[in-house]
Write an enzyme that holds these catalytic residues in place. Sequence first.
Site, PDB file in Angstrom:
ATOM      1  N   VAL A 196       2.114  -7.968   7.576  1.00  0.00           N
ATOM      2  CA  VAL A 196       1.859  -7.023   8.659  1.00  0.00           C
ATOM      3  C   VAL A 196       0.454  -6.415   8.559  1.00  0.00           C
ATOM      4  O   VAL A 196       0.044  -5.670   9.432  1.00  0.00           O
ATOM      5  CB  VAL A 196       2.908  -5.886   8.647  1.00  0.00           C
ATOM      6  CG1 VAL A 196       4.280  -6.425   8.937  1.00  0.00           C
ATOM      7  CG2 VAL A 196       2.883  -5.154   7.312  1.00  0.00           C
ATOM      8  N   GLY A 197      -0.349  -6.719   7.563  1.00  0.00           N
ATOM      9  CA  GLY A 197      -1.697  -6.161   7.469  1.00  0.00           C
ATOM     10  C   GLY A 197      -2.220  -6.367   6.019  1.00  0.00           C
ATOM     11  O   GLY A 197      -1.644  -7.166   5.277  1.00  0.00           O
ATOM     12  N   ASP A 269       5.397  10.230   4.831  1.00  0.00           N
ATOM     13  CA  ASP A 269       5.129  10.465   3.408  1.00  0.00           C
ATOM     14  C   ASP A 269       3.648  10.772   3.210  1.00  0.00           C
ATOM     15  O   ASP A 269       3.012  10.278   2.285  1.00  0.00           O
ATOM     16  CB  ASP A 269       5.541   9.258   2.568  1.00  0.00           C
ATOM     17  CG  ASP A 269       5.606   9.573   1.069  1.00  0.00           C
ATOM     18  OD1 ASP A 269       5.724  10.773   0.732  1.00  0.00           O
ATOM     19  OD2 ASP A 269       5.509   8.642   0.254  1.00  0.00           O
TER      20      ASP A 269
END
Length: 442
Positions: A196-197, A269
């Site tokens: 995803v990256g 977070d």
Amino acid sequence: MLQGGSWFFSMAILIIPTCLANDLWQCICDGPGCTQDTCRGRKCFVTIENADGFTKQTKGCFSEHLMEQCKSTVQGTATTKCCDADMCNGNLTIHQAEPDPPAKKQLQLILIPLLVILLLLLLVTVYFCRARWHHRKRLLTRLHELGDTDMLKASIVGDSTLGDLLDDYCTTGSGSGLPFLVQRTVARQITLVECVGFIASDMTSRNSSTQLWLITHYHESGSLYEYLQRTTVDPEGCLWLALSIICGLVHLHVEIFGTQGKPAIAHRDLKSRNILVKKNKQCCIADLGLAVMHSQTSDYLDIGNNPRVGTKRYMAPEVLDETIRTDSFESYKQTDVWAFGLVLWEIARRTVINGMVEEYKPPFFDVVPSDPSFEDMKKVVCTDQQRPRIPNNWHSDTIVSALAKIMKECWYQSPSARLTALRIKKTLHKLNSPVNNFKEEC
């Protein structure tokens, strides 16, 4: 003969009264019923009576009808002792135990049940500690027995081994506190489903352990947490860091439409450990492992099974007391704003103002332990409604004073009353500072 018989009869008369008289003893008498210093009776006695804290002694004699009282026993508050001899109660002594004072008796009534309760608590604690120790021992034994293939199979069929281990050993959520064996176990159960990256990923083996790597851009200053521990900043540098963080948070929170668009994202977070400092002193937000996405088109929100996730020290009140609206994406954006206010406080604390600066400390360092529990944070944030202290000298600087005002508006107990990330960004841009040239890059 008559004279001899008369003599014998008269002797008999004298002897008989003497024997009858010897059945009665002469005793010392000093009681209320005594008319003389002595009395005669079948028994001489001494009685000691305790009343109202005073000891009273009585001496006398008992007749035949009162013999049942002549016992060396305690009757109520009186102790009686008898003897058989003339004047024997003169030196007769009674060893009587001192009665417990009322305060001592009350203390005994309190201490005995308390000791019983403490003993029960100790037994219960020992029981649970032994049960927990056996549980961990079984888990570790099971891990040693399972091979790589078995471990992968266990993760596929949904075995609870990994979850049990994480529940037992996880502390702050940073991952640095996990034992080496658990890190190996986690690595064996991970499968790369989709990239995803980041830049790249790889898997390697070192010291008989499997390691999964994620390769990202290198930032030599490390995390903001590490940067602030070794570096101080001036007010302009403080604003530079704050503005770059809020620009990143706005980018996450806003949905971008189009072919190159993205859904809205809430981090969940946000903390100084999850913010990286670039070479040009700009910040970028990292570690989106707990992030949730939302798209207005599908209106889909996936938060998993537990809404109370993240790092406890940075949790908003509604997360700690579990009153957060779990079906609202806005709720998660508001928890990010709460955490941003705490990160802003960390930066301001390391800002040099009039030649003065404080050492680095995490938020709430002075009211909770180094690894606080949910209950620790809930008491401080929700029950006591405490917030990090704002030093007076912060108000002597225009920039830091404005940042302090923003912090307070990020820490409202009511989530809806807090500033939005976009409002914070606009406020920081308005500050009259050379840092304002940064807005073109934000």
